[in-house]
Design a protein around this motif. Structure first.
Motif, PDB file in Angstrom:
ATOM      1  N   THR A 122      -4.628  -2.890  25.810  1.00 46.37           N
ATOM      2  CA  THR A 122      -5.824  -3.595  26.275  1.00 46.37           C
ATOM      3  C   THR A 122      -6.504  -2.851  27.413  1.00 46.37           C
ATOM      4  N   LEU A 123      -5.727  -2.373  28.371  1.00 42.22           N
ATOM      5  CA  LEU A 123      -6.301  -1.640  29.503  1.00 42.22           C
ATOM      6  C   LEU A 123      -6.968  -0.349  29.044  1.00 42.22           C
ATOM      7  N   VAL A 124      -6.317   0.368  28.141  1.00 40.42           N
ATOM      8  CA  VAL A 124      -6.904   1.611  27.624  1.00 40.42           C
ATOM      9  C   VAL A 124      -8.175   1.322  26.833  1.00 40.42           C
ATOM     10  N   LEU A 125      -8.151   0.256  26.036  1.00 41.53           N
ATOM     11  CA  LEU A 125      -9.320  -0.073  25.218  1.00 41.53           C
ATOM     12  C   LEU A 125     -10.510  -0.491  26.073  1.00 41.53           C
ATOM     13  N   ILE A 126     -10.269  -1.136  27.196  1.00 42.87           N
ATOM     14  CA  ILE A 126     -11.377  -1.493  28.088  1.00 42.87           C
ATOM     15  C   ILE A 126     -12.104  -0.241  28.542  1.00 42.87           C
ATOM     16  N   ILE A 127     -11.339   0.783  28.892  1.00 44.61           N
ATOM     17  CA  ILE A 127     -11.937   2.044  29.360  1.00 44.61           C
ATOM     18  C   ILE A 127     -12.675   2.749  28.226  1.00 44.61           C
ATOM     19  N   ILE A 128     -12.033   2.843  27.071  1.00 45.70           N
ATOM     20  CA  ILE A 128     -12.625   3.573  25.945  1.00 45.70           C
ATOM     21  C   ILE A 128     -13.814   2.825  25.356  1.00 45.70           C
ATOM     22  N   SER A 129     -13.696   1.514  25.256  1.00 49.50           N
ATOM     23  CA  SER A 129     -14.718   0.725  24.551  1.00 49.50           C
ATOM     24  C   SER A 129     -15.999   0.570  25.343  1.00 49.50           C
ATOM     25  N   THR A 130     -15.940   0.663  26.657  1.00 48.77           N
ATOM     26  CA  THR A 130     -17.136   0.442  27.472  1.00 48.77           C
ATOM     27  C   THR A 130     -18.261   1.415  27.125  1.00 48.77           C
ATOM     28  N   PRO A 131     -18.045   2.732  27.166  1.00 51.70           N
ATOM     29  CA  PRO A 131     -19.151   3.636  26.794  1.00 51.70           C
ATOM     30  C   PRO A 131     -19.521   3.541  25.317  1.00 51.70           C
ATOM     31  N   VAL A 132     -18.529   3.317  24.451  1.00 48.07           N
ATOM     32  CA  VAL A 132     -18.818   3.211  23.019  1.00 48.07           C
ATOM     33  C   VAL A 132     -19.701   1.993  22.748  1.00 48.07           C
ATOM     34  N   ALA A 133     -19.330   0.851  23.320  1.00 48.29           N
ATOM     35  CA  ALA A 133     -20.103  -0.379  23.095  1.00 48.29           C
ATOM     36  C   ALA A 133     -21.497  -0.280  23.703  1.00 48.29           C
ATOM     37  N   TRP A 134     -21.600   0.347  24.869  1.00 49.06           N
ATOM     38  CA  TRP A 134     -22.920   0.494  25.504  1.00 49.06           C
ATOM     39  C   TRP A 134     -23.833   1.357  24.640  1.00 49.06           C
ATOM     40  N   TRP A 135     -23.281   2.455  24.116  1.00 48.94           N
ATOM     41  CA  TRP A 135     -24.076   3.342  23.270  1.00 48.94           C
ATOM     42  C   TRP A 135     -24.479   2.643  21.977  1.00 48.94           C
ATOM     43  N   LEU A 136     -23.571   1.878  21.384  1.00 49.31           N
ATOM     44  CA  LEU A 136     -23.900   1.153  20.162  1.00 49.31           C
ATOM     45  C   LEU A 136     -24.956   0.074  20.412  1.00 49.31           C
ATOM     46  N   ALA A 137     -24.947  -0.486  21.621  1.00 49.23           N
ATOM     47  CA  ALA A 137     -25.902  -1.556  21.936  1.00 49.23           C
ATOM     48  C   ALA A 137     -27.272  -1.013  22.318  1.00 49.23           C
ATOM     49  N   ASN A 155     -22.002  -6.958  21.878  1.00 50.38           N
ATOM     50  CA  ASN A 155     -22.846  -8.151  21.903  1.00 50.38           C
ATOM     51  C   ASN A 155     -23.261  -8.506  23.327  1.00 50.38           C
ATOM     52  N   ALA A 156     -22.318  -8.373  24.267  1.00 48.33           N
ATOM     53  CA  ALA A 156     -22.623  -8.697  25.661  1.00 48.33           C
ATOM     54  C   ALA A 156     -23.638  -7.719  26.235  1.00 48.33           C
ATOM     55  N   PHE A 157     -23.485  -6.432  25.942  1.00 49.79           N
ATOM     56  CA  PHE A 157     -24.435  -5.436  26.434  1.00 49.79           C
ATOM     57  C   PHE A 157     -25.807  -5.620  25.798  1.00 49.79           C
ATOM     58  N   ALA A 158     -25.828  -5.940  24.508  1.00 42.87           N
ATOM     59  CA  ALA A 158     -27.102  -6.123  23.808  1.00 42.87           C
ATOM     60  C   ALA A 158     -27.864  -7.331  24.332  1.00 42.87           C
ATOM     61  N   ALA A 159     -27.138  -8.324  24.871  1.00 40.57           N
ATOM     62  CA  ALA A 159     -27.778  -9.545  25.374  1.00 40.57           C
ATOM     63  C   ALA A 159     -28.430  -9.336  26.736  1.00 40.57           C
ATOM     64  N   ILE A 160     -28.123  -8.225  27.403  1.00 42.83           N
ATOM     65  CA  ILE A 160     -28.723  -7.945  28.707  1.00 42.83           C
ATOM     66  C   ILE A 160     -30.153  -7.464  28.489  1.00 42.83           C
ATOM     67  N   GLU A 161     -31.100  -8.174  29.038  1.00 41.93           N
ATOM     68  CA  GLU A 161     -32.506  -7.859  28.814  1.00 41.93           C
ATOM     69  C   GLU A 161     -32.896  -6.575  29.534  1.00 41.93           C
ATOM     70  N   ALA A 162     -33.767  -5.820  28.903  1.00 37.34           N
ATOM     71  CA  ALA A 162     -34.207  -4.541  29.475  1.00 37.34           C
ATOM     72  C   ALA A 162     -34.911  -4.744  30.813  1.00 37.34           C
ATOM     73  N   GLU A 163     -35.590  -5.883  30.961  1.00 37.21           N
ATOM     74  CA  GLU A 163     -36.302  -6.146  32.210  1.00 37.21           C
ATOM     75  C   GLU A 163     -35.354  -6.214  33.401  1.00 37.21           C
TER      76      GLU A 163
END
Length: 227
Positions: free
Chosen positions: A18-33, A109-117
């Motif tokens: 879980t700890l490793v996935l938090i680190i790895i998934s953050t940039p991947v999820a942000w880029w996908l979003a 999903n959480a990153f995509a919900a953050i409005e660009a404004e």
């Protein structure tokens, strides 16, 4: 075999993954979003593939990759080993791949919900990229991290097919809870199997209840605003 050993090993594996996935998934999820590359959904499909791929199939290819003739064998050679399979490190890799979509999707999903404004306002106020992430993005995406962390932890706790394929049944090293339950059933040790299986049922209920409560709290302000 004591019951404490597979429980402790499984908890250690789930927490580490879980700890490793938090680190790895953050940039991947942000880029996908927020990435603009047209082919990003190909990467998204690859990340999500473990959700629909049979665990034995995933475990088979991971076994080849971690074995003596794969990249894992080459990496293991640095400390004199022949393979990453049938080791705790191999279990971490296999369980991490299997649990990756459970962490990436809630974060995406959480990153995509953050409005660009909101992000533009932070830039206007002179916030650096680091400050924008820790002071704006991270608090807003906290429910996604919480859901993803719980789901990845829970999935790793209950993983069977992948860990059996790449970890086997080595007491104290790769014999996690799911393997221990299977082993007890094979030996007709029903009481021990009931004890571990019952504990997993309670754990699964708590995970589902936690998800429902998190979703309820996340949607409560929106509901009250509509009223």
């Amino acid at each position: 075999m004591t019951l404490f050993s597979p429980i402790a090993l499984t908890l250690s594996l789930a927490l580490s993954v879980t700890l490793v996935l938090i680190i790895i998934s953050t940039p991947v999820a942000w880029w996908l979003a927020h990435g603009r590359w047209a082919g990003k959904e190909v990467v998204g499909a690859l990340v999500t593939l473990p959700l629909v791929l049979p665990p034995t199939v995933l475990g088979f290819y991971l076994l080849l990759a971690l074995g003596p003739n794969g990249p894992g064998g080459w990496i293991a050679g640095f400390w004199g080993a022949r393979t990453l399979a049938f080791s705790f490190g191999g279990l971490m890799i296999g369980a991490g791949v299997a649990s990756l979509p459970f962490m990436v999707q809630p974060l995406r999903n959480a990153f995509a919900a953050i409005e660009a404004e909101v992000l533009e306002a932070a830039d206007t106020l002179g916030a650096s990229a680091r400050q924008r992430f820790f002071r704006v993005v991270l608090p807003l995406a906290a429910p996604g991290y919480l859901v993803g962390g719980i789901m990845a932890f829970a999935h790793t706790m209950g993983e069977f097919g992948v860990v059996l394929m790449i970890g086997g049944n080595i007491p104290g090293e790769t014999k996690v809870l799911s393997i221990a339950i299977y082993d007890f059933v094979e030996r007709l040790q029903w009481e021990r199997a009931h004890l571990l299986a019952g504990g997993m049922v309670v754990f699964a209920f708590l995970v589902i209840f936690s998800m429902l409560m998190i979703n309820r709290r996340a949607t409560a302000p929106r509901d009250s605003a509509l009223i």
